[in-house]
Scaffold this motif. Structure first.
Motif, mmCIF file in Angstrom:
data_model
loop_
_atom_site.group_PDB
_atom_site.id
_atom_site.type_symbol
_atom_site.label_atom_id
_atom_site.label_comp_id
_atom_site.label_asym_id
_atom_site.label_seq_id
_atom_site.Cartn_x
_atom_site.Cartn_y
_atom_site.Cartn_z
ATOM 1 N N TYR A 1 0.820 -1.206 0.000
ATOM 2 C CA TYR A 1 0.000 0.000 0.000
ATOM 3 C C TYR A 1 0.859 1.264 0.000
ATOM 4 C CZ TYR A 1 -3.914 -3.080 1.222
ATOM 5 O OH TYR A 1 -4.866 -4.069 1.225
ATOM 6 N N ALA A 2 1.916 1.258 0.814
ATOM 7 C CA ALA A 2 2.790 2.430 0.874
ATOM 8 C C ALA A 2 3.515 2.640 -0.455
ATOM 9 C CB ALA A 2 3.798 2.281 2.008
ATOM 10 N N ALA A 3 3.947 1.540 -1.084
ATOM 11 C CA ALA A 3 4.610 1.650 -2.390
ATOM 12 C C ALA A 3 3.643 2.170 -3.452
ATOM 13 C CB ALA A 3 5.174 0.292 -2.805
ATOM 14 N N LEU A 4 2.385 1.746 -3.376
ATOM 15 C CA LEU A 4 1.372 2.252 -4.307
ATOM 16 C C LEU A 4 1.118 3.745 -4.067
ATOM 17 C CD1 LEU A 4 -1.197 -0.698 -4.353
ATOM 18 C CD2 LEU A 4 0.269 0.057 -6.242
ATOM 19 N N GLY A 5 1.147 4.147 -2.797
ATOM 20 C CA GLY A 5 1.007 5.571 -2.490
ATOM 21 C C GLY A 5 2.138 6.374 -3.100
ATOM 22 N N MET A 6 3.357 5.858 -3.012
ATOM 23 C CA MET A 6 4.503 6.537 -3.613
ATOM 24 C C MET A 6 4.374 6.602 -5.128
ATOM 25 S SD MET A 6 7.588 4.988 -1.224
ATOM 26 C CE MET A 6 8.899 5.865 -2.102
ATOM 27 N N LEU A 7 3.823 5.540 -5.726
ATOM 28 C CA LEU A 7 3.630 5.525 -7.173
ATOM 29 C C LEU A 7 2.594 6.567 -7.590
ATOM 30 C CD1 LEU A 7 4.179 4.270 -9.935
ATOM 31 C CD2 LEU A 7 2.423 2.555 -9.421
ATOM 32 N N ALA A 8 1.497 6.655 -6.849
ATOM 33 C CA ALA A 8 0.474 7.660 -7.149
ATOM 34 C C ALA A 8 1.049 9.066 -7.017
ATOM 35 C CB ALA A 8 -0.721 7.476 -6.206
ATOM 36 N N TYR A 9 1.875 9.258 -6.009
ATOM 37 C CA TYR A 9 2.549 10.540 -5.808
ATOM 38 C C TYR A 9 3.414 10.872 -7.026
ATOM 39 C CZ TYR A 9 5.855 13.840 -3.591
ATOM 40 O OH TYR A 9 6.652 14.917 -3.291
ATOM 41 N N ASP A 10 4.122 9.874 -7.541
ATOM 42 C CA ASP A 10 5.013 10.113 -8.678
ATOM 43 C C ASP A 10 4.238 10.492 -9.930
ATOM 44 O OD1 ASP A 10 7.648 10.102 -9.899
ATOM 45 O OD2 ASP A 10 6.983 8.319 -10.982
ATOM 46 N N LEU A 11 3.020 9.982 -10.068
ATOM 47 C CA LEU A 11 2.207 10.352 -11.231
ATOM 48 C C LEU A 11 1.986 11.865 -11.273
ATOM 49 C CD1 LEU A 11 -0.457 7.494 -11.158
ATOM 50 C CD2 LEU A 11 1.430 7.757 -12.785
ATOM 51 N N LEU A 12 1.801 12.472 -10.095
ATOM 52 C CA LEU A 12 1.670 13.928 -10.019
ATOM 53 C C LEU A 12 3.016 14.615 -10.201
ATOM 54 C CD1 LEU A 12 -0.780 14.612 -7.046
ATOM 55 C CD2 LEU A 12 -1.161 15.126 -9.457
ATOM 56 N N LEU A 13 4.019 14.090 -9.515
ATOM 57 C CA LEU A 13 5.340 14.714 -9.522
ATOM 58 C C LEU A 13 5.918 14.807 -10.925
ATOM 59 C CD1 LEU A 13 7.814 15.838 -8.043
ATOM 60 C CD2 LEU A 13 8.559 13.476 -7.638
ATOM 61 N N GLU A 14 5.735 13.748 -11.714
ATOM 62 C CA GLU A 14 6.308 13.745 -13.065
ATOM 63 C C GLU A 14 5.677 14.799 -13.959
ATOM 64 O OE1 GLU A 14 8.902 12.371 -13.751
ATOM 65 O OE2 GLU A 14 9.144 10.674 -12.404
ATOM 66 N N GLN A 15 4.434 15.167 -13.669
ATOM 67 C CA GLN A 15 3.782 16.217 -14.446
ATOM 68 C C GLN A 15 4.209 17.606 -13.979
ATOM 69 O OE1 GLN A 15 1.996 15.366 -17.132
ATOM 70 N NE2 GLN A 15 2.503 13.265 -16.565
ATOM 71 N N ALA A 16 4.462 17.726 -12.666
ATOM 72 C CA ALA A 16 4.811 19.031 -12.104
ATOM 73 C C ALA A 16 6.292 19.377 -12.279
ATOM 74 C CB ALA A 16 4.452 19.080 -10.621
ATOM 75 N N ALA A 17 7.162 18.373 -12.201
ATOM 76 C CA ALA A 17 8.605 18.621 -12.197
ATOM 77 C C ALA A 17 9.104 19.407 -13.413
ATOM 78 C CB ALA A 17 9.359 17.299 -12.067
ATOM 79 N N PRO A 18 8.716 19.058 -14.646
ATOM 80 C CA PRO A 18 9.186 19.868 -15.784
ATOM 81 C C PRO A 18 8.693 21.309 -15.711
ATOM 82 C CG PRO A 18 8.369 17.742 -16.526
ATOM 83 C CD PRO A 18 7.958 17.875 -15.092
ATOM 84 N N ARG A 19 7.483 21.514 -15.217
ATOM 85 C CA ARG A 19 6.955 22.868 -15.084
ATOM 86 C C ARG A 19 7.719 23.655 -14.019
ATOM 87 N NH1 ARG A 19 2.609 19.545 -16.398
ATOM 88 N NH2 ARG A 19 1.079 20.415 -17.862
#
Length: 219
Positions: free
Chosen positions: A141-159
């Motif tokens: 569950y914690a690893a899935l939470g980190m994965l969901a977080y990364d889905l947002l992070l990857e969109q925000a990081a280039p911006r």
């Protein structure tokens, strides 16, 4: 006396969170969204991440043991080394490059990314520590939470000009590698019985999520 100490801890927690929310993330969001201050605000990302991590670790509801410290060092070091190999070869996450907005870079990779892995691993372990009775379920569950977080992070990081993907495409291998590494770090935390009680974990993660969503929507 114990009740007073409990109230005092709650007050310190609340005041600290308000200060972080307003001065670090609130003002940070305003500065990033304002074109006139954006270029000056984005290089402050390392300071914000270090401060956030320091606050998280300070509010850990446990005594820091030698094992806990070694596990945290291992997560930060392994996280950095995996990213280093990934940047140099493109084999793990795909082809990407970091910018100077993520701090000093060694061979193209900022050591601060290891701190980021530590922050996320410990914070998500703390948030989801009571979601299941079986340790293996909490790890997943914690690893899935980190994965969901990364889905947002990857969109925000280039911006936020933190890193860029080759041709702007995020390969699926990035998410697979992220999840596998997250699983390993969560296993490392549970295998060594690291105490993950921390009342600041969820508020800090929420602040970061709000930041990323705002950046995605408005930049």
């Amino acid at each position: 006396m114990q009740r007073l100490e409990f109230i005092s801890r709650k007050a310190i927690l609340f005041i600290t969170w308000i200060l972080i929310a307003f001065f670090v993330y609130g003002m940070g969001i305003v500065s990033i969204l304002t074109p006139a201050t954006r270029e000056a605000a984005l290089p402050m990302t390392p300071i914000a991440l270090l401060l956030t991590t320091a606050v998280l670790l300070f509010f850990a509801r446990t005594v820091y043991t030698r094992r806990m410290i070694l596990v945290f060092i291992a997560i930060a070091l392994i996280g950095f080394l995996v990213e280093l190999v990934g940047v140099q070869t493109g084999w793990i996450f795909g082809h990407y490059r970091y910018t100077s907005n993520f701090g000093v870079r060694w061979w193209g990779t900022p050591p601060l990314i290891g701190i980021n892995w530590l922050f996320l691993s410990y914070a998500w372990a703390a948030v989801l520590q009571n979601t299941a009775s079986a340790p293996v379920h909490r790890i997943v569950y914690a690893a899935l939470g980190m994965l969901a977080y990364d889905l947002l992070l990857e969109q925000a990081a280039p911006r936020m000009q933190l890193w860029y993907w080759e041709k702007g495409n995020i390969p699926f291998s990035n998410y697979i590698a992220w999840f596998v590494l997250a699983l390993f770090f969560q296993w490392l935390i549970r295998r060594n019985r690291i105490v993950t009680q921390n009342n600041m974990a969820l508020p800090l993660l929420l602040l970061q999520i709000v930041l990323y969503i705002t950046v995605i929507l408005y930049i």
